[in-house]
Every structure is written in C-alpha cells, then in structure tokens.
Scaffold this motif. Structure first.
Motif, short mmCIF file in Angstrom:
data_model
loop_
_atom_site.label_atom_id
_atom_site.label_comp_id
_atom_site.label_asym_id
_atom_site.label_seq_id
_atom_site.Cartn_x
_atom_site.Cartn_y
_atom_site.Cartn_z
N ASN A 404 0.83 -1.20 0.00
CA ASN A 404 0.00 0.00 0.00
C ASN A 404 0.87 1.25 0.00
OD1 ASN A 404 -2.35 1.57 0.15
ND2 ASN A 404 -2.30 1.59 2.38
N ILE A 405 1.94 1.24 0.80
CA ILE A 405 2.84 2.40 0.84
C ILE A 405 3.54 2.58 -0.50
CG2 ILE A 405 4.94 3.33 1.89
CD1 ILE A 405 4.04 2.23 4.53
N LEU A 406 3.97 1.48 -1.13
CA LEU A 406 4.60 1.58 -2.46
C LEU A 406 3.63 2.19 -3.46
CD1 LEU A 406 6.51 -1.83 -2.78
CD2 LEU A 406 7.50 0.43 -2.42
N SER A 407 2.37 1.82 -3.37
CA SER A 407 1.35 2.39 -4.25
C SER A 407 1.19 3.88 -3.99
CB SER A 407 0.02 1.65 -4.04
OG SER A 407 -1.00 2.21 -4.83
N GLN A 408 1.26 4.29 -2.71
CA GLN A 408 1.14 5.71 -2.36
C GLN A 408 2.33 6.51 -2.90
OE1 GLN A 408 0.78 5.53 1.88
NE2 GLN A 408 -1.32 4.76 1.84
N ILE A 409 3.52 5.93 -2.84
CA ILE A 409 4.72 6.63 -3.31
C ILE A 409 4.64 6.89 -4.81
CG2 ILE A 409 7.23 6.39 -3.67
CD1 ILE A 409 7.36 5.04 -0.94
N ASP A 410 4.00 5.98 -5.56
CA ASP A 410 3.88 6.16 -7.01
C ASP A 410 3.17 7.47 -7.36
OD1 ASP A 410 5.18 3.83 -7.57
OD2 ASP A 410 3.36 2.63 -7.83
N LEU A 411 2.23 7.90 -6.50
CA LEU A 411 1.46 9.13 -6.77
C LEU A 411 1.77 10.23 -5.76
CD1 LEU A 411 -2.00 7.55 -7.64
CD2 LEU A 411 -0.48 8.72 -9.22
N ALA A 412 2.83 10.06 -4.99
CA ALA A 412 3.13 11.00 -3.90
C ALA A 412 3.83 12.24 -4.40
CB ALA A 412 3.98 10.31 -2.84
N ALA A 413 3.60 13.34 -3.70
CA ALA A 413 4.40 14.55 -3.84
C ALA A 413 5.50 14.49 -2.78
CB ALA A 413 3.51 15.78 -3.63
N PRO A 414 6.55 15.32 -2.93
CA PRO A 414 7.62 15.29 -1.93
C PRO A 414 7.14 15.44 -0.49
CG PRO A 414 8.32 16.55 -3.83
CD PRO A 414 6.87 16.21 -4.05
N ALA A 415 6.13 16.30 -0.26
CA ALA A 415 5.61 16.47 1.10
C ALA A 415 4.98 15.19 1.62
CB ALA A 415 4.59 17.61 1.13
N ASP A 416 4.34 14.43 0.72
CA ASP A 416 3.73 13.17 1.14
C ASP A 416 4.78 12.17 1.58
OD1 ASP A 416 1.17 14.10 0.41
OD2 ASP A 416 1.51 13.56 -1.68
N VAL A 417 5.94 12.19 0.92
CA VAL A 417 7.03 11.27 1.28
C VAL A 417 7.50 11.53 2.70
CG1 VAL A 417 9.38 10.51 0.73
CG2 VAL A 417 7.75 10.96 -1.10
N GLN A 418 7.57 12.82 3.08
CA GLN A 418 7.97 13.16 4.45
C GLN A 418 7.01 12.55 5.47
OE1 GLN A 418 10.69 14.57 5.29
NE2 GLN A 418 11.42 15.88 3.64
N GLU A 419 5.73 12.57 5.15
CA GLU A 419 4.74 12.01 6.07
C GLU A 419 4.83 10.48 6.10
OE1 GLU A 419 0.92 13.57 5.04
OE2 GLU A 419 1.52 15.64 5.36
N ILE A 420 5.09 9.87 4.95
CA ILE A 420 5.26 8.42 4.90
C ILE A 420 6.48 8.01 5.74
CG2 ILE A 420 5.84 6.48 3.39
CD1 ILE A 420 4.15 7.88 1.22
N LYS A 421 7.54 8.80 5.64
CA LYS A 421 8.74 8.51 6.42
C LYS A 421 8.44 8.64 7.92
CE LYS A 421 13.59 9.86 6.96
NZ LYS A 421 14.65 10.81 6.54
N LEU A 422 7.69 9.68 8.29
CA LEU A 422 7.30 9.85 9.70
C LEU A 422 6.48 8.66 10.18
CD1 LEU A 422 6.94 11.56 12.28
CD2 LEU A 422 4.97 12.64 11.20
N GLU A 423 5.57 8.20 9.34
CA GLU A 423 4.74 7.04 9.69
C GLU A 423 5.61 5.80 9.95
OE1 GLU A 423 1.83 3.96 7.30
OE2 GLU A 423 1.90 6.06 6.66
N LEU A 424 6.61 5.57 9.08
CA LEU A 424 7.49 4.40 9.26
C LEU A 424 8.36 4.55 10.50
CD1 LEU A 424 8.53 3.73 5.55
CD2 LEU A 424 6.94 2.42 6.95
N GLU A 425 8.71 5.79 10.85
CA GLU A 425 9.45 6.02 12.09
C GLU A 425 8.58 5.67 13.29
OE1 GLU A 425 10.82 10.03 12.10
OE2 GLU A 425 12.46 9.67 10.70
#
Length: 561
Positions: A404-425
C-alpha cells in the motif's frame, strides 16, 4: 529544445528584467540539489528556483509550492548567512554558454561593502551552484562538493579558488562571423547542417540547431535569417510543442514548420518551465526523497516474503502430522514385537487393510520411547498450526501494508514522502533521531481536494496518516466513504450525506485512480457511510474495518480540482 546556451540567454534576459535590484528576503533548500531564493523586486515577491538536479537543471521564477525539510542543510545555512538581505545587482550569461552569473552586493560582518557572485552551471550531471567571493575568488560553498578524487583540475569545495569549466573551442554566435555561410556551402541536408552548426557554434542544442538549419536551407537571405533567429531569443514567444507521438518539448519561440494546433503558448519563459517541468521534477524529487523509505520497504518486504515461504513450509509439514500419529499408534499396538537395537520394523497398518508398513526406529531408544518419539513429533506439529496460521496472517497483513505504501509513493508529492517517512518512524521501521535533540514534528498535510461534475467536494488521503485523519477526524459520520476492494488504495470521502449516483461514480473513479489498480479497466470500489467504519485497537495507520458496504466497478479517472 533543451536548456541550451540560446535558451539560457532568453531566460537570463527575463530574470534580469524582472529581478534586477531586488532584495533577497529568504533562502531555502527544499530538495538536495535545488535552492529557492525569495526576492522582493518591484513591490512583488518572486521565488527564484535554481536547480542542479542532473535530470532537470535550470534557473527560473517558479509558482510551484514547496515544503522545506525539518532541518536546513549546511549549504542552506551558508546561503542564508551570506545572501539574505543582499541586493541582486545583475543576472548575466557567460558568453553563450549554459552558465548564469548572479551578482550580489551586501555588507559583511564589519559593515564593509561585499560583492558575491553565484555561478549556476546548467550542465546535466555536472550541474552545480557555487557562491564565490568576487574579491578573493574563493568559493564560499557549493550545492555539490567536487573533490580531487572526482576532478583533478577543478575543485568545487569551500575555500578553493573558483575556476570556470574548460572552455570549448567554439564560436559565440552573437559575435560577428560567417560560419553559417561556409557550412551551408558544404551540404544541403538538414541533419548534416544542424550537426555542423552544433559543432561550430557555442550553446546550440540539437533542436535549436535543427530549427536554424531548416530556416537557412529555405532562405534567400542567409544573414537576415541567421540574425532574426538569434534575435528571437531576446524577444521570446514561449511555447510547448506537442509532437504526433504525444511527447512534448519547449521552445523560446515557435519552431519553423510547426502547426498552431501543436503549440501551447505562455506569457513568460518561467511559466513555460513550470508547466513543462513541474510533474517531471516532482516525480524525480519524490524518488530522491523516497530513497531511504523505498530501501526500508524493499528490505522488509524481502524479509516478509522469506518468512511466508518458511511458514507455508511449516504448514505443509503440519499437514503430514498424521504420518507420525499412525506410526506411533501402530508401534504402541505391536510394542511386544519391538526388540532393542532395531533400526526398522515392518508391521501391519490397520489404517490400510493391514498392508505392511515399514517404520524407522532409533536403535538407541527403547521400544516405548520409539513410539513416544512419533507421538511427540505429532503433538508438536498439531500445536504449531494455530501459531503458524496467526503468524502467516500477520506477515501477509504487513506485506499488504508495505504494498500500500509503495502504491502511495507512485502518486506521492515530496511532502507526502515526508509524512510516509514519519509514519514508518512511528511504526519502528526507520530509526528516529536521538531523543536528546529536539525533533520538529511534521504536521500532517490536508487531504487533496477534488470536485465532482455537480460541484460536490471529494477528499482523498495521499498516505496512511492522511487516510486516518480524513476518515476519523475530518469526515462527518454521514459522509460517504470509498475504497477500492481488496487492494491497496487511498481513503476517499464525499462531503455530502446524500450524494447522487453520478457523484458516487465519479468519486469511485477517483478512488480507483489513487490505488494499485489504476492501470486496470474495471476496478471494484466499496462505498458506505463513514459511521460504518471502525479502526481496531493497535491497527497500523490506514487500516480500517467496515460493514454494510455496496460495490461498483469503475474505470480509474482523475477529477478536476
């Protein structure tokens, strides 16, 4: 047209006309190879983007929003120290090369006038940004450090003397010359002439050379055609050219022989570059920022897939548990026939019409211990089934989570990646920084907003943190919630308790677009009232359960914002 020396001349003129005498109010570095200076000029704030990205190097005024990292880089801090509050005296070009020179004036720490020069080299993987003290010629800092191990001739390090890139032995086309007349005498083939122009003149990209070659071969007045072509870069008519194959290229003015319906005009070169580069650069920036995230996800997925394989093997072994039970029971029944030291024995199998069954024994064990050994193995396999099934369920759920996260990264903006990284932390997959340092918390961005054809608002979560916030904080209980069925995707909410069938259809198409099934033609999408959603205790971000849903099949489609 590439960002060649001719296009550089055009953009330099635009920047000089717009920004000259402006004051730098802020300097940011939102991405590793890019910086943005906010310049106050002519009672207006302009964001000057300078990129040394190897794929999309450029300099332009941008209106594309950006988000700064939580901690500024050392380069950003240096630029703020030396440039904030300074005046931009001029923007110029070095010869007809892809090198832009920005001259600044400021007061140093002692209050004396100080002149600084920033050299922007727009040269693919060799692109760089260097701030130099004009008086000493020493480099203050560069966005990419180049040491002696990378380039023995030209060091680009703080404190080193700045040297210009090696100059090519080519003619500046804006200086008096007759090179084009000599070249046209040698060939009447447009491709050969274009190649000759590139080799003879400085700053000609392939498209520029091809366009000039076309004009010269069809001209009766070569000098007029040549000088008119060069003058076009001083008075541009920016266009994006759409080719028959669906590709695009940008030009400072319409190239010869291109129909008007293939052209998209812009008011400025910077607007043109924003339109051309924004989606391309955003995808590249996202991949750049997502590097660590992708590495972690791929590592965890690899571990989980190995674990699933091992667990399935354990289940296969458990299905053979009766193999051990049958042998244990037969040994117990015929215990009197077993003798110490036997390695095998053949006994009637009363589970198979008393057919002879050969059973392996451990000679060092007594007859009763041999039978007990088979029962022990049987009990161990049977009791492992429940545990293995539970572990298999958890591991497959984690695989779905990462997919699901890989699917989100495909359509993510740079700001979204920061939030995904925070989530994984927060989930413990990425190690957080030392708690001794105060860590700035990333604020979860608002979900993306779209409109249906009837004007209803549809909100889309771009990552799991946004999904949770949308479904359980923003949405009202009577709003309509949508999600693709059984595959990773975004949470989608229609902000209306009674949406029409058309509204639901369009929102479902949007939910399918923001999912792993976006390349499919028929994607099943569930929809239901938000009040039917439930988040189990301890569930990962983005995971929900629901009831009383309806389902429809749609083709993915992006709505207008």
């Amino acid at each position: 047209m590439s960002f060649d020396g001719l296009f550089t001349r055009a953009i330099v003129k635009e920047l000089n006309d717009t920004l000259k005498s402006g004051r730098i109010s802020r300097v940011n570095q939102p991405y590793p190879a890019e910086m943005i200076m906010v310049i106050r000029a002519h009672r207006h704030n302009y964001s000057l983007l300078i990129s040394a990205n190897p794929s999309y190097p450029r300099i332009q005024i941008t209106n594309t929003p950006y988000k700064n990292p939580a901690v500024p880089s050392k380069f950003a801090m240096n630029m703020r120290k030396y440039l904030e509050g300074s005046l931009l005296e001029a923007v110029s070009q070095v010869d007809n090369d892809r090198i832009v020179k920005l001259t600044f004036s400021n007061l140093d720490e002692l209050g004396d006038q100080e002149h600084l020069v920033m050299y922007v080299e727009i040269m693919a993987r060799h692109s760089n940004i260097s701030l130099v003290n004009e008086k000493t010629g020493k480099i203050i800092d560069t966005i990419k450090h180049v040491g002696s191990d990378q380039n023995r001739v030209r060091l680009l390090l703080p404190g080193a003397t700045f040297r210009m890139p090696p100059k090519q032995d080519r003619v500046n086309p804006y200086l008096p010359n007759q090179g084009y007349t000599d070249l046209i005498k040698q060939t009447d083939d447009v491709n050969e002439l274009a190649h000759g122009l590139q080799q003879y003149y400085q700053g000609f990209g392939r498209d520029s050379a091809h366009d000039l070659a076309n004009r010269l071969l069809k001209s009766d007045d070569l000098p007029t055609t040549y000088h008119a072509f060069l003058k076009g870069f001083d008075y541009p008519d920016p266009v994006i050219v759409k080719t028959d194959r669906g590709k695009q290229r940008f030009n400072a003015f319409p190239p010869m022989g291109v129909a008007e319906d293939q052209l998209q005009h812009f008011d400025s070169l910077s607007e043109l570059l924003d339109a051309y580069y924004t989606s391309k650069a955003e995808a590249d920036r996202t991949k750049e920022l997502a590097g660590q995230v992708l590495q972690v996800i791929h590592t965890e997925l690899k571990k989980d897939k190995r674990k699933v394989k091992k667990l399935n093997q354990q289940l296969d072994d458990a299905r053979k548990a009766d193999y051990y039970r049958i042998r244990g029971e037969i040994l117990t029944t015929y215990l009197n026939k077993l003798k110490p030291g036997m390695q095998t024995i053949e006994l009637p199998n009363f589970y198979d019409n008393n057919q002879p069954l050969k059973i392996t024994l451990s000679p060092e064990l007594s007859p009763s211990r041999n039978a007990q050994k088979y029962f022990t193995r049987y009990d161990k396999l049977k009791t492992s089934v429940a545990y293995v099934n539970e572990q298999l369920k958890l591991t497959n759920a984690e695989i779905d989570y990462f997919q699901n996260i890989l699917s989100q990264i495909d359509l993510a903006a740079p700001a979204d990646v920061q939030e995904i990284k925070l989530e994984l932390e927060e989930q413990g997959y990425i190690r957080q920084r030392s708690h001794s340092k105060k860590r700035r918390k990333i604020k979860v961005a608002k979900p993306e907003e779209f409109k249906t054809s009837s004007g209803k608002t549809v909100l889309v979560g771009k990552n799991n943190l946004q999904n949770d916030r949308l479904s359980f904080k923003i949405a009202n209980k009577n709003d309509t919630w949508l999600h693709v069925k059984d595959i990773p995707g975004s949470h989608v909410v229609i902000r209306d308790p009674h949406p029409s069938e058309q509204d639901i259809l369009e929102a479902a198409q949007l939910a399918a677009y923001f999912s792993k099934g976006r390349e499919s033609d028929h994607v099943p999408v569930d929809y239901l009232p938000v009040k039917n959603l439930h988040k189990p205790n301890g569930a990962k971000p983005g995971f929900v359960t629901f009831r009383a849903q309806s389902t429809l099949r749609v083709t993915p489609k992006l709505l207008k914002k």
